[in-house]
Design a protein around this motif. Structure first.
Motif, PDB file in Angstrom:
ATOM      1  N   MET A 111       0.859  -1.182   0.000  1.00 28.62           N
ATOM      2  CA  MET A 111       0.000   0.000   0.000  1.00 28.62           C
ATOM      3  C   MET A 111       0.897   1.235   0.000  1.00 28.62           C
ATOM      4  SD  MET A 111      -2.612   1.282   2.993  1.00 28.62           S
ATOM      5  CE  MET A 111      -3.596  -0.182   2.903  1.00 28.62           C
ATOM      6  N   ALA A 112       0.925   1.971  -1.079  1.00 27.50           N
ATOM      7  CA  ALA A 112       1.728   3.182  -1.169  1.00 27.50           C
ATOM      8  C   ALA A 112       0.893   4.378  -0.714  1.00 27.50           C
ATOM      9  CB  ALA A 112       2.209   3.382  -2.592  1.00 27.50           C
ATOM     10  N   PHE A 113       1.559   5.291  -0.034  1.00 26.88           N
ATOM     11  CA  PHE A 113       0.898   6.494   0.456  1.00 26.88           C
ATOM     12  C   PHE A 113       1.402   7.699  -0.321  1.00 26.88           C
ATOM     13  CE2 PHE A 113       1.151   3.561   4.058  1.00 26.88           C
ATOM     14  CZ  PHE A 113      -0.190   3.491   4.412  1.00 26.88           C
ATOM     15  N   ALA A 114       0.561   8.715  -0.462  1.00 32.43           N
ATOM     16  CA  ALA A 114       1.004   9.964  -1.066  1.00 32.43           C
ATOM     17  C   ALA A 114       2.118  10.534  -0.194  1.00 32.43           C
ATOM     18  CB  ALA A 114      -0.162  10.940  -1.169  1.00 32.43           C
ATOM     19  N   VAL A 115       3.143  11.037  -0.837  1.00 33.44           N
ATOM     20  CA  VAL A 115       4.340  11.501  -0.138  1.00 33.44           C
ATOM     21  C   VAL A 115       4.172  12.939   0.345  1.00 33.44           C
ATOM     22  CG1 VAL A 115       6.798  12.052  -0.442  1.00 33.44           C
ATOM     23  CG2 VAL A 115       5.852   9.944  -1.407  1.00 33.44           C
ATOM     24  N   ALA A 116       4.500  13.155   1.608  1.00 34.51           N
ATOM     25  CA  ALA A 116       4.664  14.505   2.147  1.00 34.51           C
ATOM     26  C   ALA A 116       6.154  14.802   2.029  1.00 34.51           C
ATOM     27  CB  ALA A 116       4.199  14.593   3.587  1.00 34.51           C
ATOM     28  N   ARG A 117       6.514  15.738   1.156  1.00 30.10           N
ATOM     29  CA  ARG A 117       7.918  15.974   0.831  1.00 30.10           C
ATOM     30  C   ARG A 117       8.708  16.589   1.977  1.00 30.10           C
ATOM     31  NH1 ARG A 117       6.702  19.738  -3.952  1.00 30.10           N
ATOM     32  NH2 ARG A 117       5.124  20.291  -2.412  1.00 30.10           N
ATOM     33  N   THR A 118       8.058  17.392   2.806  1.00 29.87           N
ATOM     34  CA  THR A 118       8.739  18.047   3.925  1.00 29.87           C
ATOM     35  C   THR A 118       7.788  18.152   5.114  1.00 29.87           C
ATOM     36  OG1 THR A 118       8.039  20.286   3.310  1.00 29.87           O
ATOM     37  CG2 THR A 118      10.129  19.501   2.366  1.00 29.87           C
ATOM     38  N   TRP A 119       8.372  18.502   6.245  1.00 27.19           N
ATOM     39  CA  TRP A 119       7.583  18.734   7.457  1.00 27.19           C
ATOM     40  C   TRP A 119       6.610  19.887   7.231  1.00 27.19           C
ATOM     41  CZ3 TRP A 119       6.792  22.624  11.035  1.00 27.19           C
ATOM     42  CH2 TRP A 119       6.220  22.235  12.245  1.00 27.19           C
ATOM     43  N   ASP A 120       7.069  20.978   6.576  1.00 25.59           N
ATOM     44  CA  ASP A 120       6.189  22.126   6.320  1.00 25.59           C
ATOM     45  C   ASP A 120       4.966  21.717   5.500  1.00 25.59           C
ATOM     46  OD1 ASP A 120       7.875  23.866   7.697  1.00 25.59           O
ATOM     47  OD2 ASP A 120       8.781  24.717   5.885  1.00 25.59           O
ATOM     48  N   GLU A 121       5.180  20.872   4.486  1.00 28.82           N
ATOM     49  CA  GLU A 121       4.060  20.434   3.652  1.00 28.82           C
ATOM     50  C   GLU A 121       3.084  19.583   4.465  1.00 28.82           C
ATOM     51  OE1 GLU A 121       3.248  18.736  -0.787  1.00 28.82           O
ATOM     52  OE2 GLU A 121       4.759  17.655   0.382  1.00 28.82           O
ATOM     53  N   ALA A 122       3.606  18.670   5.275  1.00 28.25           N
ATOM     54  CA  ALA A 122       2.733  17.835   6.108  1.00 28.25           C
ATOM     55  C   ALA A 122       1.934  18.699   7.083  1.00 28.25           C
ATOM     56  CB  ALA A 122       3.550  16.790   6.863  1.00 28.25           C
ATOM     57  N   GLN A 123       2.585  19.679   7.703  1.00 30.75           N
ATOM     58  CA  GLN A 123       1.889  20.552   8.650  1.00 30.75           C
ATOM     59  C   GLN A 123       0.788  21.356   7.965  1.00 30.75           C
ATOM     60  OE1 GLN A 123       2.285  20.560  12.089  1.00 30.75           O
ATOM     61  NE2 GLN A 123       3.407  18.729  11.484  1.00 30.75           N
ATOM     62  N   LEU A 124       1.062  21.841   6.758  1.00 30.75           N
ATOM     63  CA  LEU A 124       0.037  22.578   6.019  1.00 30.75           C
ATOM     64  C   LEU A 124      -1.150  21.669   5.710  1.00 30.75           C
ATOM     65  CD1 LEU A 124      -0.969  25.111   4.605  1.00 30.75           C
ATOM     66  CD2 LEU A 124       0.318  24.382   2.574  1.00 30.75           C
ATOM     67  N   TYR A 125      -0.877  20.449   5.281  1.00 33.55           N
ATOM     68  CA  TYR A 125      -1.953  19.491   5.006  1.00 33.55           C
ATOM     69  C   TYR A 125      -2.818  19.301   6.255  1.00 33.55           C
ATOM     70  CZ  TYR A 125      -4.410  15.265   3.623  1.00 33.55           C
ATOM     71  OH  TYR A 125      -5.390  14.350   3.340  1.00 33.55           O
ATOM     72  N   LEU A 126      -2.173  19.134   7.402  1.00 34.64           N
ATOM     73  CA  LEU A 126      -2.917  18.923   8.650  1.00 34.64           C
ATOM     74  C   LEU A 126      -3.759  20.145   8.998  1.00 34.64           C
ATOM     75  CD1 LEU A 126      -0.096  17.146  10.682  1.00 34.64           C
ATOM     76  CD2 LEU A 126      -2.070  16.060   9.570  1.00 34.64           C
ATOM     77  N   LEU A 135      -5.074  22.186   6.895  1.00 38.33           N
ATOM     78  CA  LEU A 135      -6.174  22.278   5.933  1.00 38.33           C
ATOM     79  C   LEU A 135      -7.220  21.185   6.106  1.00 38.33           C
ATOM     80  CD1 LEU A 135      -4.176  23.199   2.695  1.00 38.33           C
ATOM     81  CD2 LEU A 135      -5.500  24.724   4.185  1.00 38.33           C
ATOM     82  N   HIS A 136      -6.959  20.257   7.025  1.00 36.76           N
ATOM     83  CA  HIS A 136      -7.904  19.166   7.265  1.00 36.76           C
ATOM     84  C   HIS A 136      -8.313  19.160   8.743  1.00 36.76           C
ATOM     85  CE1 HIS A 136      -6.225  18.059   3.408  1.00 36.76           C
ATOM     86  NE2 HIS A 136      -7.353  17.421   3.217  1.00 36.76           N
ATOM     87  N   PRO A 137      -9.259  20.016   9.090  1.00 29.04           N
ATOM     88  CA  PRO A 137      -9.698  20.097  10.481  1.00 29.04           C
ATOM     89  C   PRO A 137     -10.416  18.827  10.928  1.00 29.04           C
ATOM     90  CG  PRO A 137     -11.105  21.441   9.086  1.00 29.04           C
ATOM     91  CD  PRO A 137      -9.997  20.916   8.218  1.00 29.04           C
ATOM     92  N   CYS A 138     -10.635  18.732  12.195  1.00 33.04           N
ATOM     93  CA  CYS A 138     -11.329  17.583  12.778  1.00 33.04           C
ATOM     94  C   CYS A 138     -12.680  17.404  12.082  1.00 33.04           C
ATOM     95  CB  CYS A 138     -11.518  17.795  14.275  1.00 33.04           C
ATOM     96  SG  CYS A 138     -12.448  16.465  15.069  1.00 33.04           S
ATOM     97  N   PRO A 139     -12.960  16.220  11.558  1.00 26.33           N
ATOM     98  CA  PRO A 139     -14.238  16.005  10.878  1.00 26.33           C
ATOM     99  C   PRO A 139     -15.436  16.019  11.825  1.00 26.33           C
ATOM    100  CG  PRO A 139     -12.972  13.967  10.942  1.00 26.33           C
ATOM    101  CD  PRO A 139     -12.097  15.043  11.507  1.00 26.33           C
ATOM    102  N   ASP A 140     -15.182  15.826  13.117  1.00 28.38           N
ATOM    103  CA  ASP A 140     -16.285  15.796  14.073  1.00 28.38           C
ATOM    104  C   ASP A 140     -16.675  17.181  14.583  1.00 28.38           C
ATOM    105  OD1 ASP A 140     -16.325  13.063  13.778  1.00 28.38           O
ATOM    106  OD2 ASP A 140     -15.243  12.656  15.631  1.00 28.38           O
ATOM    107  N   CYS A 141     -15.672  18.040  14.870  1.00 24.84           N
ATOM    108  CA  CYS A 141     -16.006  19.342  15.463  1.00 24.84           C
ATOM    109  C   CYS A 141     -15.487  20.537  14.670  1.00 24.84           C
ATOM    110  CB  CYS A 141     -15.507  19.419  16.904  1.00 24.84           C
ATOM    111  SG  CYS A 141     -13.714  19.575  17.043  1.00 24.84           S
ATOM    112  N   VAL A 196      -4.239  28.454  -0.753  1.00 22.70           N
ATOM    113  CA  VAL A 196      -3.335  28.781   0.366  1.00 22.70           C
ATOM    114  C   VAL A 196      -2.693  30.146   0.115  1.00 22.70           C
ATOM    115  CG1 VAL A 196      -1.143  28.152   1.478  1.00 22.70           C
ATOM    116  CG2 VAL A 196      -2.901  26.411   1.099  1.00 22.70           C
ATOM    117  N   ALA A 197      -2.215  30.366  -1.117  1.00 22.78           N
ATOM    118  CA  ALA A 197      -1.603  31.655  -1.453  1.00 22.78           C
ATOM    119  C   ALA A 197      -2.602  32.796  -1.288  1.00 22.78           C
ATOM    120  CB  ALA A 197      -1.061  31.623  -2.880  1.00 22.78           C
ATOM    121  N   ASP A 198      -3.816  32.607  -1.795  1.00 14.22           N
ATOM    122  CA  ASP A 198      -4.846  33.640  -1.692  1.00 14.22           C
ATOM    123  C   ASP A 198      -5.183  33.949  -0.238  1.00 14.22           C
ATOM    124  OD1 ASP A 198      -4.971  33.687  -4.464  1.00 14.22           O
ATOM    125  OD2 ASP A 198      -6.858  32.576  -4.576  1.00 14.22           O
TER     126      ASP A 198
END
Length: 179
Positions: free
Chosen positions: A1-16, A18-24, A93-95
């Motif tokens: 099972m291959a996962f999409a690559v987070a190239r850097t810590w900054d990219e992973a943090q931005l992804y997180l 942009l994806h808030p808790c689905p419950d609250c 993100v830029a906007d």
């Protein structure tokens, strides 16, 4: 099972972010990161318990084949386009950053650096010799909505002007604030 690559810590943090808790809906979480093996593949695991609703959250990202050199801040990735955020998400993100430039010159410079770096990430989706980001580089509903609103913004010439304008504005603010 291959996962999409987070190239850097900054990219992973931005992804997180942009994806808030689905419950609250809260974006804040005390993320813990670890390298794990999943079905024989090495992955970077980010896990947290939501501080608002106690929902358990976890994201798994592939590990880059080679380390991305960190030059300045933010460093979202190397020369290859992102696998975890599409071209429309990067422009959003830029906007968002450019619309929230604070009056403090130091903070303004940091926000404009994010805007500039995010536009640079969009440019990475333009294939060599092409003049725009191809349609298949918008794979999320959020990214597709940004593209649908103004498809012309994904032309290479406009992206280059936008990136350079954010860089110049950042330099101007830095020079004004340093006096």
């Amino acid at each position: 099972m291959a996962f999409a690559v987070a190239r850097t810590w900054d990219e992973a943090q931005l992804y997180l972010e942009l994806h808030p808790c689905p419950d609250c809906g809260t974006a804040d979480a005390p993320w813990e990161q670890a390298l794990v093996q999943v079905d024989g593949d090495l992955a970077s695991r980010y896990a947290a318990i939501c501080p608002v609703c106690s929902a358990e959250r976890e994201y798994l990202f592939g590990v880059p084949a080679h380390e991305t050199p960190v030059r300045g801040w933010p460093t979202f990735g190397g020369p290859e386009p992102s696998e975890i955020l599409d071209a429309g998400q990067w422009l959003d993100v830029a906007d968002t950053a450019a619309a929230a430039v604070p009056t403090d010159p130091v903070e303004a410079g940091r926000v404009l650096a994010i805007a500039q770096a995010a536009v640079a990430e969009v440019i990475k989706f333009v294939p060599a010799g092409a003049d725009a980001v191809p349609d298949d580089e918008f794979w999320t509903p959020e990214g597709q909505a940004v593209r649908a609103a103004e498809p012309g913004r994904f032309r290479l010439d406009r992206l280059l002007v936008t990136r350079d304008a954010y860089a110049e504005l950042g330099r101007e603010i830095s020079q004004t604030g340093a006096r």
